[in-house]
Scaffold this motif. Structure first.
Motif, PDB file in Angstrom:
ATOM      1  N   PRO A 177     -10.793 -11.143 -44.207  1.00 13.56           N
ATOM      2  CA  PRO A 177     -10.000 -10.267 -44.513  1.00 13.56           C
ATOM      3  C   PRO A 177     -10.974  -8.908 -44.869  1.00 13.56           C
ATOM      4  CG  PRO A 177      -9.685 -11.721 -46.100  1.00 13.56           C
ATOM      5  CD  PRO A 177     -10.479 -12.448 -45.195  1.00 13.56           C
ATOM      6  N   ALA A 237      -4.521  -7.643 -43.883  1.00 11.57           N
ATOM      7  CA  ALA A 237      -5.087  -8.737 -43.851  1.00 11.57           C
ATOM      8  C   ALA A 237      -4.888  -9.662 -44.958  1.00 11.57           C
ATOM      9  CB  ALA A 237      -6.608  -8.305 -44.066  1.00 11.57           C
ATOM     10  N   PHE A 238      -4.275  -9.134 -46.277  1.00  9.55           N
ATOM     11  CA  PHE A 238      -4.039 -10.128 -47.327  1.00  9.55           C
ATOM     12  C   PHE A 238      -2.695 -10.523 -47.477  1.00  9.55           C
ATOM     13  CE2 PHE A 238      -8.075  -8.190 -48.694  1.00  9.55           C
ATOM     14  CZ  PHE A 238      -8.834  -9.081 -48.710  1.00  9.55           C
ATOM     15  N   ARG A 239      -1.823 -10.228 -46.343  1.00  6.93           N
ATOM     16  CA  ARG A 239      -0.386 -10.719 -46.755  1.00  6.93           C
ATOM     17  C   ARG A 239      -0.246 -12.300 -46.559  1.00  6.93           C
ATOM     18  NH1 ARG A 239       3.002  -7.411 -42.219  1.00  6.93           N
ATOM     19  NH2 ARG A 239       1.048  -8.308 -41.116  1.00  6.93           N
ATOM     20  N   HIS A 240       0.479 -12.871 -47.500  1.00 11.63           N
ATOM     21  CA  HIS A 240       0.530 -14.254 -47.678  1.00 11.63           C
ATOM     22  C   HIS A 240       0.982 -15.013 -46.438  1.00 11.63           C
ATOM     23  CE1 HIS A 240      -0.797 -14.223 -51.705  1.00 11.63           C
ATOM     24  NE2 HIS A 240       0.142 -13.206 -52.041  1.00 11.63           N
ATOM     25  N   SER A 268       0.917 -14.390 -43.142  1.00 16.52           N
ATOM     26  CA  SER A 268      -0.104 -14.053 -41.843  1.00 16.52           C
ATOM     27  C   SER A 268      -1.473 -13.652 -42.462  1.00 16.52           C
ATOM     28  CB  SER A 268       0.392 -13.320 -40.812  1.00 16.52           C
ATOM     29  OG  SER A 268       0.815 -12.223 -41.314  1.00 16.52           O
ATOM     30  N   ARG A 269      -2.080 -14.308 -43.384  1.00 23.22           N
ATOM     31  CA  ARG A 269      -3.428 -13.896 -43.608  1.00 23.22           C
ATOM     32  C   ARG A 269      -4.279 -13.904 -42.642  1.00 23.22           C
ATOM     33  NH1 ARG A 269      -5.991 -13.923 -49.103  1.00 23.22           N
ATOM     34  NH2 ARG A 269      -8.246 -13.847 -48.879  1.00 23.22           N
TER      35      ARG A 269
END
Length: 150
Positions: free
Chosen positions: A47, A37-40, A42-43
């Motif tokens: 989240p 959810a918190f990947r830069h 593909s946010r």
């Protein structure tokens, strides 16, 4: 310090390492969806809601599997099998052996099963999450012409 002397430093370190790995894997239903959810790159939208939803689904599916599969097998082993054995019919001996194995070593299977469920549910819900969070189109509400508009 008596436990370290009892086990020795190598075995004590191995037990601590295994306990740490078990602890980290046991919280996979929380940290694995949080990573997604918190990947830069593909946010995902919302989240925290995604993490909570996936964790609730994983724990719910896991609880359902435990109650739907293991509870009836245990009830059979506790209530029905002894009566059948007393009557001279040894039915379900293989099922009882498997059941006793799972009763004794259930804790070994919890993290891998939860990790697999977490990976599967995170991937399935993650693909559809943007659509799930999207607002319905504005033209979805059409007033009834017979009742008039408010």
């Amino acid at each position: 310090m008596e436990a370290i002397e009892l086990f020795g430093p190598k075995l004590g370190a191995m037990i601590i390492a295994l306990a740490s790995v078990y602890f980290v894997i046991s919280f996979a239903p929380v940290w694995l969806p949080a990573i997604k959810a918190f990947r830069h790159k593909s946010r995902l939208p919302r989240p925290f809601l995604f993490v909570g939803t996936v964790a609730a689904l994983v724990y719910g599916v896991f609880s359902f599997l435990v109650f739907a599969v293991l509870l009836p097998v245990e009830a059979y082993g506790i209530f029905i099998a002894p009566q059948l054995e007393a009557a001279g019919m040894a039915a379900g001996a293989g099922l009882l052996r498997v059941s006793r194995f799972f009763v004794n070593y259930w804790w070994v299977f919890v993290p891998p099963v939860q990790l697999a469920l977490t990976w599967y549910i995170t991937s399935q819900v993650g693909r559809r999450w943007a659509y799930i969070c999207a607002a319905p189109p504005n033209n979805s509400f059409k007033p009834n012409p017979l009742r008039g508009s408010a």
